[in-house]
Every structure is written in structure tokens, then in C-alpha cells.
Enzyme design. Structure first.
Site, PDB file in Angstrom:
ATOM      1  N   ARG A  70       6.257  22.753  -3.780  1.00  0.00           N
ATOM      2  CA  ARG A  70       6.134  21.515  -4.564  1.00  0.00           C
ATOM      3  C   ARG A  70       7.055  21.599  -5.784  1.00  0.00           C
ATOM      4  O   ARG A  70       7.158  22.670  -6.409  1.00  0.00           O
ATOM      5  CB  ARG A  70       4.688  21.318  -5.021  1.00  0.00           C
ATOM      6  CG  ARG A  70       3.716  20.949  -3.908  1.00  0.00           C
ATOM      7  CD  ARG A  70       2.290  21.083  -4.397  1.00  0.00           C
ATOM      8  NE  ARG A  70       1.300  20.670  -3.419  1.00  0.00           N
ATOM      9  CZ  ARG A  70       0.875  21.429  -2.406  1.00  0.00           C
ATOM     10  NH1 ARG A  70       1.361  22.628  -2.223  1.00  0.00           N
ATOM     11  NH2 ARG A  70      -0.036  20.963  -1.570  1.00  0.00           N
ATOM     12  N   HIS A  73       3.574  21.859  -9.730  1.00  0.00           N
ATOM     13  CA  HIS A  73       2.283  22.299  -9.146  1.00  0.00           C
ATOM     14  C   HIS A  73       2.499  23.131  -7.876  1.00  0.00           C
ATOM     15  O   HIS A  73       1.743  23.028  -6.919  1.00  0.00           O
ATOM     16  CB  HIS A  73       1.369  21.104  -8.814  1.00  0.00           C
ATOM     17  CG  HIS A  73       0.948  20.313 -10.010  1.00  0.00           C
ATOM     18  ND1 HIS A  73      -0.251  20.509 -10.650  1.00  0.00           N
ATOM     19  CD2 HIS A  73       1.562  19.310 -10.687  1.00  0.00           C
ATOM     20  CE1 HIS A  73      -0.359  19.662 -11.663  1.00  0.00           C
ATOM     21  NE2 HIS A  73       0.729  18.922 -11.713  1.00  0.00           N
ATOM     22  N   ARG A 110      -7.567  20.919  -4.582  1.00  0.00           N
ATOM     23  CA  ARG A 110      -6.513  21.920  -4.819  1.00  0.00           C
ATOM     24  C   ARG A 110      -6.319  22.072  -6.329  1.00  0.00           C
ATOM     25  O   ARG A 110      -6.000  21.101  -7.024  1.00  0.00           O
ATOM     26  CB  ARG A 110      -5.193  21.516  -4.158  1.00  0.00           C
ATOM     27  CG  ARG A 110      -4.084  22.562  -4.324  1.00  0.00           C
ATOM     28  CD  ARG A 110      -2.830  22.195  -3.539  1.00  0.00           C
ATOM     29  NE  ARG A 110      -1.760  23.165  -3.726  1.00  0.00           N
ATOM     30  CZ  ARG A 110      -0.864  23.124  -4.719  1.00  0.00           C
ATOM     31  NH1 ARG A 110      -0.885  22.153  -5.606  1.00  0.00           N
ATOM     32  NH2 ARG A 110       0.072  24.053  -4.809  1.00  0.00           N
ATOM     33  N   ASN A 146      -5.641  16.454 -13.882  1.00  0.00           N
ATOM     34  CA  ASN A 146      -5.274  17.678 -14.599  1.00  0.00           C
ATOM     35  C   ASN A 146      -6.444  18.124 -15.462  1.00  0.00           C
ATOM     36  O   ASN A 146      -7.395  17.364 -15.647  1.00  0.00           O
ATOM     37  CB  ASN A 146      -4.069  17.416 -15.517  1.00  0.00           C
ATOM     38  CG  ASN A 146      -2.739  17.411 -14.774  1.00  0.00           C
ATOM     39  OD1 ASN A 146      -2.625  17.923 -13.661  1.00  0.00           O
ATOM     40  ND2 ASN A 146      -1.729  16.831 -15.401  1.00  0.00           N
ATOM     41  N   PHE A 159       9.787  11.647 -16.403  1.00  0.00           N
ATOM     42  CA  PHE A 159       9.194  12.818 -15.738  1.00  0.00           C
ATOM     43  C   PHE A 159      10.249  13.847 -15.317  1.00  0.00           C
ATOM     44  O   PHE A 159      10.106  15.037 -15.601  1.00  0.00           O
ATOM     45  CB  PHE A 159       8.324  12.377 -14.552  1.00  0.00           C
ATOM     46  CG  PHE A 159       7.461  13.476 -13.990  1.00  0.00           C
ATOM     47  CD1 PHE A 159       6.419  14.014 -14.725  1.00  0.00           C
ATOM     48  CD2 PHE A 159       7.683  13.970 -12.711  1.00  0.00           C
ATOM     49  CE1 PHE A 159       5.617  15.027 -14.203  1.00  0.00           C
ATOM     50  CE2 PHE A 159       6.888  14.988 -12.179  1.00  0.00           C
ATOM     51  CZ  PHE A 159       5.853  15.513 -12.931  1.00  0.00           C
ATOM     52  N   HIS A 337      -2.004  12.019  -3.464  1.00  0.00           N
ATOM     53  CA  HIS A 337      -1.240  10.867  -3.926  1.00  0.00           C
ATOM     54  C   HIS A 337      -2.162   9.931  -4.713  1.00  0.00           C
ATOM     55  O   HIS A 337      -3.130   9.418  -4.132  1.00  0.00           O
ATOM     56  CB  HIS A 337      -0.665  10.146  -2.694  1.00  0.00           C
ATOM     57  CG  HIS A 337       0.185   8.965  -3.014  1.00  0.00           C
ATOM     58  ND1 HIS A 337       0.593   8.650  -4.287  1.00  0.00           N
ATOM     59  CD2 HIS A 337       0.715   8.008  -2.212  1.00  0.00           C
ATOM     60  CE1 HIS A 337       1.338   7.560  -4.242  1.00  0.00           C
ATOM     61  NE2 HIS A 337       1.422   7.152  -3.000  1.00  0.00           N
ATOM     62  N   TYR A 360       4.797  10.562  -5.381  1.00  0.00           N
ATOM     63  CA  TYR A 360       4.063  11.524  -4.545  1.00  0.00           C
ATOM     64  C   TYR A 360       4.432  11.402  -3.067  1.00  0.00           C
ATOM     65  O   TYR A 360       4.725  12.383  -2.384  1.00  0.00           O
ATOM     66  CB  TYR A 360       2.548  11.381  -4.759  1.00  0.00           C
ATOM     67  CG  TYR A 360       2.118  11.889  -6.121  1.00  0.00           C
ATOM     68  CD1 TYR A 360       2.432  11.176  -7.276  1.00  0.00           C
ATOM     69  CD2 TYR A 360       1.440  13.084  -6.283  1.00  0.00           C
ATOM     70  CE1 TYR A 360       2.079  11.635  -8.530  1.00  0.00           C
ATOM     71  CE2 TYR A 360       1.075  13.556  -7.532  1.00  0.00           C
ATOM     72  CZ  TYR A 360       1.398  12.824  -8.651  1.00  0.00           C
ATOM     73  OH  TYR A 360       1.057  13.290  -9.894  1.00  0.00           O
ATOM     74  N   ARG A 367       9.002  17.495   1.518  1.00  0.00           N
ATOM     75  CA  ARG A 367       8.311  18.788   1.596  1.00  0.00           C
ATOM     76  C   ARG A 367       7.672  19.006   2.955  1.00  0.00           C
ATOM     77  O   ARG A 367       7.665  20.116   3.488  1.00  0.00           O
ATOM     78  CB  ARG A 367       7.251  18.852   0.493  1.00  0.00           C
ATOM     79  CG  ARG A 367       6.641  20.207   0.263  1.00  0.00           C
ATOM     80  CD  ARG A 367       5.812  20.213  -0.997  1.00  0.00           C
ATOM     81  NE  ARG A 367       4.622  19.396  -0.881  1.00  0.00           N
ATOM     82  CZ  ARG A 367       3.506  19.786  -0.285  1.00  0.00           C
ATOM     83  NH1 ARG A 367       3.431  20.977   0.246  1.00  0.00           N
ATOM     84  NH2 ARG A 367       2.463  18.981  -0.220  1.00  0.00           N
TER      85      ARG A 367
HETATM   86 FE1  HDD Z   1       1.925  14.764 -10.750  1.00  0.00          FE
HETATM   87  C1  HDD Z   1       1.918  16.884  -8.100  1.00  0.00           C
HETATM   88  C2  HDD Z   1      -1.269  15.623 -11.502  1.00  0.00           C
HETATM   89  C3  HDD Z   1       2.143  13.000 -13.695  1.00  0.00           C
HETATM   90  C4  HDD Z   1       4.859  13.528  -9.777  1.00  0.00           C
HETATM   91  N1  HDD Z   1       0.598  16.017  -9.973  1.00  0.00           N
HETATM   92  C5  HDD Z   1       0.781  16.822  -8.871  1.00  0.00           C
HETATM   93  C6  HDD Z   1      -0.394  17.585  -8.629  1.00  0.00           C
HETATM   94  C7  HDD Z   1      -1.302  17.237  -9.595  1.00  0.00           C
HETATM   95  C8  HDD Z   1      -0.673  16.242 -10.423  1.00  0.00           C
HETATM   96  C9  HDD Z   1      -2.705  17.775  -9.747  1.00  0.00           C
HETATM   97  C10 HDD Z   1      -0.579  18.610  -7.535  1.00  0.00           C
HETATM   98  C11 HDD Z   1      -1.128  17.996  -6.292  1.00  0.00           C
HETATM   99  C12 HDD Z   1      -1.403  19.081  -5.275  1.00  0.00           C
HETATM  100  O1  HDD Z   1      -2.266  19.932  -5.570  1.00  0.00           O
HETATM  101  O2  HDD Z   1      -0.746  19.088  -4.243  1.00  0.00           O
HETATM  102  N2  HDD Z   1       0.714  14.449 -12.328  1.00  0.00           N
HETATM  103  C13 HDD Z   1      -0.611  14.781 -12.372  1.00  0.00           C
HETATM  104  C14 HDD Z   1      -1.225  14.124 -13.504  1.00  0.00           C
HETATM  105  C15 HDD Z   1      -0.263  13.418 -14.141  1.00  0.00           C
HETATM  106  C16 HDD Z   1       0.957  13.587 -13.387  1.00  0.00           C
HETATM  107  C17 HDD Z   1      -2.692  14.205 -13.867  1.00  0.00           C
HETATM  108  C18 HDD Z   1      -0.358  12.590 -15.375  1.00  0.00           C
HETATM  109  C19 HDD Z   1      -1.038  11.520 -15.446  1.00  0.00           C
HETATM  110  N3  HDD Z   1       3.269  13.532 -11.602  1.00  0.00           N
HETATM  111  C20 HDD Z   1       3.159  12.872 -12.811  1.00  0.00           C
HETATM  112  C21 HDD Z   1       4.275  11.989 -12.964  1.00  0.00           C
HETATM  113  C22 HDD Z   1       5.037  12.108 -11.839  1.00  0.00           C
HETATM  114  C23 HDD Z   1       4.394  13.094 -11.003  1.00  0.00           C
HETATM  115  C24 HDD Z   1       4.519  11.073 -14.159  1.00  0.00           C
HETATM  116  C25 HDD Z   1       6.313  11.427 -11.453  1.00  0.00           C
HETATM  117  C26 HDD Z   1       6.606  10.215 -11.752  1.00  0.00           C
HETATM  118  N4  HDD Z   1       3.200  15.194  -9.250  1.00  0.00           N
HETATM  119  C27 HDD Z   1       4.334  14.523  -9.014  1.00  0.00           C
HETATM  120  C28 HDD Z   1       5.016  14.927  -7.728  1.00  0.00           C
HETATM  121  C29 HDD Z   1       4.051  16.022  -7.172  1.00  0.00           C
HETATM  122  C30 HDD Z   1       2.981  16.070  -8.243  1.00  0.00           C
HETATM  123  C31 HDD Z   1       6.463  15.320  -7.929  1.00  0.00           C
HETATM  124  C32 HDD Z   1       4.659  17.368  -6.818  1.00  0.00           C
HETATM  125  C33 HDD Z   1       4.055  17.771  -5.506  1.00  0.00           C
HETATM  126  C34 HDD Z   1       3.348  16.605  -5.040  1.00  0.00           C
HETATM  127  O3  HDD Z   1       3.448  15.605  -5.971  1.00  0.00           O
HETATM  128  O4  HDD Z   1       2.763  16.495  -3.991  1.00  0.00           O
HETATM  129  O5  HDD Z   1       5.092  13.830  -6.881  1.00  0.00           O
END
Ligand code: HDD
Length: 699
Positions: A70, A73, A110, A146, A159, A337, A360, A367
């Protein structure tokens, strides 16, 4: 495992589980293999032959075993469980899994760190992810949360910037899994909207003791929609039944070396022991009419809704009761997601959430290698799936018939869109109008007031930890200008804080008066006010030849009876003999364990045991580190004398009523032969429940 329950999702997963007991080795084509240790060669010492299909297949599969981690995370750990609502939430939402208290909805959770790569250590200073997939009868609902209620930035377009800044620097990929470097703090001083989040990141929240002891926050503002179509703004919370507890920074760093898997091992062991982690689901609800009643914008993701202003209502409970069977198949392939919602839950216009709704799905396409990842067992809904989507990499369904479009007549338009009455998802009909502009709302302009509120809410020990964290993190920044700018930026939060940051990082104290003028606090955010529970904590009991058996067994029984896990540790593994001749086995040694892996320490009685303990330098390292990290120490009989030659000695006070040495009440509990042993164990267990005894550090 016996203590692991079966539910609808578990039954579904059962169809995919494979065990290879009493079987013959085959290729992936099902052909039996007669030798997997030697490749097919021309002569014993000759070259390998291309026609060796078993070699080719085995090697090719191995070569392709990895998928991209990822992008954030990357390091995480998944567990299964169930969720039950306490009472129908009909007045706010029509989501079916939030109506019937008798329904157990399967979940997969997770937990993760954000910055480090897949193999990084668990106990780094970082935000923790807390993503929950609810397999509801209406389809999958993901609460992608989170352990900190706010975020670094206000708009999702930032981001990639914040993540690039916090990840290892691109020229040399240093440092791993930490914000303590120039590019991150350069980002911070150039984005004052990060101030509030940085306060939380520097606090104890960023070094949790356990995944089982942290809160979860949905961060973004969502909407509940009821049967009448009325919307309410909502923020989601998870509240751990064991309270919110953290490590000490020095401890966290040492654990990263001693046991980099500390958090995943902790939850894995707890579930295997039947200590199922429990979290209550909380909601904060704001009427649409009250949207503008606050001194912050409720759509701004850098703000929380103080619980004292908007109470958290506990509406249900999640119990994590089953470990996964296969890390890759379940944890690694899980795809969360925030856009996976069910009827009754909708979005707000929070600009961070809006961007998340794109990211997401997009990242998972890469991935997990194509558009069919929803068919991977861990991601499959338990609700039926019917549509005209077809083909793509790794298609698992065999869709029958010629029709793959709608509307159609050849299959009576099946699968047909559902009506409102049939629970078809209807997006909330919010009236929106405006010009297309790239602009931040002026209601997002305040970057400091809640950061001050958070600072005001901290206990003396928590404040000291925040200052220490700034010294560590900013102290690692090489650019002096950036260090000075951090001081100047946090002067806007609090003048005293900024002055103390300056002292530790070689910067000048702020030249302007500091602060926001906010004097209020939010007691709910201080960990000082959390639930205090000894249950499930890990206790180390030092053991050397000549220990006195009876009191040790009594202590062991009482601690285990109170739900604590006790491990016997000696200078080497093996059987240890008591002064009366009984034998107990030390399952850990000073080489394989360290004080940082435990919540408390017991030193048993017995003169010979004391003499033996005193011979090992490691005994004192163990004892002194336990004391330094503010953890409770219980010692009985001669064992209490060991404290006299350790750092604990400094807390010795004269007790006019007793000839015994008495240690001041700082989580050091001793008992002598004549004393009441039950009172001792009760006091010790209570001291463990207190978690840490900060007075040792600040008093
Ligand atoms: Fe995110 C993963 C939580 C902002 C883009 N995010 C990811 C995961 C968590 C969060 C728990 C891990 C999921 C897993 O266990 O597979 N993220 C948050 C929280 C945010 C946050 C609580 C603030 C409110 N995230 C955020 C923003 C963006 C992303 C602003 C992009 C615009 N996040 C992602 C991602 C990920 C991710 C890049 C990486 C792996 C995945 O999604 O599956 O899409």
C-alpha cells in the site's frame, strides 16, 4: 480454534480454505510430483532442461509472489469479529445493520501504521489506521478510520504532498517509518493547517501500547439518512473497553528492536488467549440546522467536535474474536474504501473526504491487479452481487447467458435497478450551487485554536511527552531555519510550548507573544481520564534458583485470576528450583525478553534467589528500565531488598510505624512475610491498572 465463532462471513470464507494434510504434492495443474528437490538435468552434472514443467511452474510462481505494498498504511494486521448495535438507530439512519440488536454483523478490521513500509517496526511514532469492513445484509460498509480524530491537511489534493514529505527522502530512502526528518518539517512549516494534527502526532496517541487500547475515529464528517430521507451530520468513533494507553518513547524505540512485531503479536496472542478486544461504536450527531452553530467549520477535517460540546453516544459494540488463517490472503488482500457505504450512510462535502472517495478504488486497481478484487474472498460481500459488469483480469464468476447490458428485454431487464422500497441506494439530495473555483473556504482559516485546546487539555506528564517528542523529531532536522520556523509556528499555539521546543532544538525562543487566547480544555482527549484496567496486561516475574515457592504461586494465581498474563523469566531458559525443591520453568530469558515487552514486574522472595538475581547485570537493567518507564513493580520478602540496590531506592521513605522499608506510592508495591499478601496483590493489580506512574518522571 475453539473460542472462535462462526458467522456468515466465516462460513463464506470456509469455501476457500485449503489444508494440505495427508495429501500428495501436485503441480497447479493437479499432476502429482515425484521429486521437488532436484531439477531435471541432462546427466547428474549436466544443465537443467527447459521441459522441467515442475521447476518452471514452481520458480515462476515464486518470482511473482509479491504485490505492490500500500502506498500508505503498508504495514498492517487484520482480525475478524462481529458488531452488534445496542438499540435501533431508526431516528437517524435506515442502515439495516444499525437497527436490530440481535443481529451480529461480521467484521474484518485491519490496524496499521501509515508511513513505514511493510516490514517496518510496529511501535514507531505514527498515526495508526483502524479500518473496519462490515459485511452487512445491505452490502459492505467500510469505516476507514485512524486513531487520531483529525488530519494533516484540509483538501485531498494536498495528500500526495504530505505523503511525499513524510515518507523516506527520495535520494537515499532514509529515514524509515518516521516523521523525524527535514522534508516533513519543511512541509509542516509551509502548511500551518497541520498545526493541530502535529500536536496529536507528538502526543502519546502516536505510540499506542496496543491496537486493543486505542480509539478509532472516522475523522471525516459523514451523513446519516433515515427512512424519511432526512440527513444528520455524523462523526464515528471506536472506544476501546480497555481504555486508551500508550508506551513511553524510549520504550517504543527499544521494542522496535527487541520485537518489531509487538502490536501484531499482542492482538494475535490476546485473541488466541480468549481475551477478545472490544470496542464500542460511538456517534456524534449534529442536526443539519445546527451546521453553523460552532466556532469551527464542521466540514474541516483538521477540527474535531469536542465531546463536551457534542457528546459521543455509544450505540453498539464490536468484538474481535477470530484470528485470520493466512496473512496474505486476508490482511494483505483486504481492500477498504470510505466510498463503500450502504443505504442510510452518505457523505458530506468535506474536501478531504471527497478526494478520498476517488483514491482508494484507484490505488487498489493497481495493487490488486485489476477490477475484480471485490471477488477476492476477504473482500466479497455476504450480500448477493448481481450486475452486468464483466471480464477483466482474474474474473472468478462464470456469468451465464448472452445479456451483459441494461436495459434489456432478453432477460426481462434483470438484474433490475431496485426501487426506494427495495432499498436501492439514493444519494442524499442536497442543494448545492456555486462557481467552479480552486479556493479554500475562509471558514477553514483558523489553524491554531483547537491546537491550543488540545494543549490545554493535556496533563503535566502528557505535556512533557509532547515537548520531548518535539525535541526528538525537530532535533533530527538538519536545516536550522526549519527548526526556527517550527518554534515560530508553534508559538501561535502556545508561547510556553514554543519556548520549551526552542530550548531543546538549538533555536531562539519566540520573539512575539504566543497563543490563541483559548483557555478552554477538552478533558475527553487526555489519556489521564481514560478507563484504567489491569485485565490482559503482561507481567514479568523474575526467577532464579532458591525462590520461595508459596508466595510466588499465590501471586501467580492472583494475577492470573485477575486476567493478567504472567511470564517467568530467568538468566537462561529451563527449569528453576525453589528453596523448598519445587521446579518451575522459565520460558523466557534476559536474552529473549526485555522489560519493554511487559507492563509490570514481580520480584519474588527467597534469600538464595535474591543472591542469584543480584549476580546478573541484566537483572538490574530489567528492573531499572521498568522503573524508568514508569511501570509498576511488585516485590515480596527478600525480593524487596533487591530494590535497595536499584534506581528504585531513591523513592524509599521512612515509615515510623514499621521497621520495613517503604517505597513512596509510585507504583512500587512491597510485602513482607508478616504483612497481608492479599492486600499486596490487590494493590499491585490496581497499580497495573493505573498503567504508568508518571509522578516518577515529573514529580
Ligand atoms: Fe487513507 C489507506 C485512513 C486520508 C488515500 N487510509 C488508508 C488506510 C486507512 C486510511 C486506515 C488503510 C486501509 C487498509 O488497512 O487497507 N486516510 C485514512 C483517514 C484519513 C485518510 C482516516 C483522513 C481522513 N487517505 C486519506 C486521503 C487520501 C487517502 C486524504 C487521498 C486522497 N488511504 C489512501 C489510499 C490508501 C489509504 C492511498 C492506501 C492503501 C489503500 O488506500 O487501500 O487510497
Amino acid at each position: 480454534m475453539d473460542n472462535q465463532s462462526k458467522n456468515e462471513k466465516d462460513s463464506q470464507l470456509e469455501d476457500y480454505r485449503v489444508e494440505h494434510k495427508n495429501t500428495k504434492l501436485t503441480t497447479n495443474q493437479g499432476v502429482r510430483v515425484n521429486d521437488t528437490d532436484n531439477s531435471l538435468k541432462t546427466g547428474e552434472r549436466g544443465p537443467t532442461l527447459m521441459e522441467d514443467f515442475h521447476f518452471r511452474e514452481k520458480m515462476t510462481h515464486f518470482d511473482h509472489e509479491r504485490i505492490p505494498e500500500r502506498v500508505v498504511h503498508a504495514r498492517g494486521f487484520g482480525v475478524h469479529g462481529e458488531f452488534q448495535v445496542y438499540k435501533p438507530l431508526t431516528k437517524w439512519t435506515k442502515a439495516k445493520f444499525l437497527q436490530d440488536p440481535s443481529v451480529k454483523t461480521p467484521v474484518f478490521v485491519r490496524f496499521s501504521t501509515v508511513v513505514g513500509s511493510r516490514g517496518s517496526a510496529d511501535t514507531v511514532r505514527d498515526v495508526r489506521g483502524f479500518a473496519t469492513k462490515f459485511y452487512t445484509e445491505d452490502g459492505n460498509y467500510d469505516l476507514v478510520a485512524n486513531n487520531i480524530p483529525i488530519f494533516f491537511i484540509q483538501d485531498a489534493i494536498k495528500f500526495p504532498d504530505v505523503v511525499h514529505a513524510i515518507k523516506p527522502e527520495p535520494d537515499n530512502e532514509i529515514p524509515q517509518a518516521t516523521a523525524a526528518h527535514d522534508t516533513f518539517w519543511d512541509f509542516v512549516v509551509n502548511h500551518t493547517e497541520t498545526a493541530h494534527m502535529i500536536m496529536w502526532l507528538m502526543s502519546d496517541r502516536a505510540i499506542p501500547r496496543s491496537f486493543r487500547m486505542m480509539e478509532g475515529f472516522g475523522v471525516n464528517t459523514f451523513r446519516f439518512i433515515n427512512e424519511e430521507g432526512k440527513g444528520h451530520f455524523v462523526k464515528f468513533h471506536w472506544k476501546p473497553k480497555l481504555g486508551v494507553h500508550s508506551l513511553v518513547w524510549d520504550e517504543a524505540q527499544k521494542i522496535a528492536g527487541k520485537d518489531p512485531d509487538f502490536h501484531r503479536r499482542d492482538i494475535w496472542d490476546a485473541i488466541n488467549n480468549g481475551d477478545f478486544p472490544e470496542f464500542e461504536l460511538g456517534v456524534q450527531v449534529i442536526e443539519e440546522e445546527q451546521e453553523f452553530n460552532f466556532d469551527f467549520d464542521i466540514l474541516d477535517p483538521t477540527k474535531f467536535w469536542p465531546e463536551e460540546q457534542v457528546p459521543v453516544q455509544l450505540v453498539g459494540k464490536m468484538t474481535l474474536n477470530r484470528n485470520q488463517n493466512n496473512f496474505f490472503a486476508e490482511t494483505e488482500q483486504a481492500a477498504f474504501h470510505p466510498g463503500n457505504v450502504v443505504p442510510g450512510i452518505d457523505f458530506s462535502n468535506d474536501p478531504l473526504l471527497q478526494g478520498r472517495l476517488f483514491s482508494y478504488q484507484d490505488t487498489q486497481l493497481l495493487r490488486l491487479g485489476g477490477p475484480n478484487f471485490h471477488e477476492i474472498p476477504i473482500n466479497r460481500p455476504t450480500a448477493p452481487v448481481h450486475n452486468n459488469q464483466r471480464d477483466g483480469f482474474h474474473q472468478m464468476s462464470i456469468d451465464k447467458g448472452k445479456v451483459s447490458y441494461s436495459a434489456n428485454s432478453l432477460r426481462q431487464n434483470a438484474p433490475e435497478p431496485a426501487t426506494d422500497a427495495e432499498n436501492g441506494y439514493v444519494h442524499y439530495q442536497e442543494k448545492v450551487e456555486g462557481y467552479k473555483i480552486r479556493q479554500r473556504s475562509s471558514s477553514f482559516n483558523d489553524h491554531y485554536r483547537q491546537a491550543t485546546l488540545f494543549w490545554n487539555s493535556m496533563s503535566a506528564a502528557e505535556k512533557q511527552h509532547i515537548i520531548d517528542a518535539f525535541h526528538f523529531e525537530v532535533g533530527k532536522v538538519k536545516d536550522k531555519q526549519i527548526r526556527q520556523r517550527v518554534v515560530d509556528m508553534f508559538n501561535h499555539v502556545d508561547g510556553g510550548l514554543a519556548a520549551q521546543i526552542a530550548q531543546g532544538v538549538g533555536a531562539n525562543p519566540p520573539s512575539q507573544p504566543g497563543g490563541t487566547g483559548i483557555t478552554a480544555s477538552s478533558p475527553a482527549v487526555s489519556q489521564e481520564n481514560t478507563i484504567k484496567e489491569a485485565r490482559t496486561r503482561k507481567v514479568a516475574m523474575l526467577l532464579e534458583g532458591g525462590f520461595s515457592f508459596e508466595p510466588l504461586m499465590q501471586a501467580l494465581t492472583s494475577l492470573q485470576g485477575a486476567g493478567l498474563q504472567v511470564e517467568l523469566i530467568s538468566h537462561q531458559l529451563g527449569m528453576v528450583t525453589s528453596e523448598e525443591g519445587q521446579q518451575l520453568e522459565a520460558m523466557k530469558s534476559y536474552t529473549t525478553a526485555g522489560s519493554v515487552m511487559y507492563d509490570a514486574l514481580v520480584i519474588p522472595g527467597g534469600q538464595q534467589c535474591l543472591n542469584n538475581l543480584s549476580m546478573h547485570k541484566d537483572t538490574f537493567t530489567f528492573l531499572n528500565d521498568t522503573f524508568k518507564h514508569a511501570k509498576p513493580i511488585g516485590a515480596f520478602d527478600e525480593g524487596a531488598d533487591l530494590l535497595m540496590s536499584s534506581d528504585v531506592q531513591g523513592t524509599l521513605i521512612a515509615d515510623p510505624e514499621s521497621t520495613n522499608q517503604v517505597f513512596s506510592d509510585l507504583g512500587v508495591v512491597t510485602v513482607r512475610k508478616a504483612d497481608d499478601f492479599t492486600a499486596f496483590t490487590n494493590e499491585f493489580i490496581q497499580a497495573i491498572g493505573q498503567h504508568r506512574h508518571w509522578m516518577r518522571q515529573t514529580g
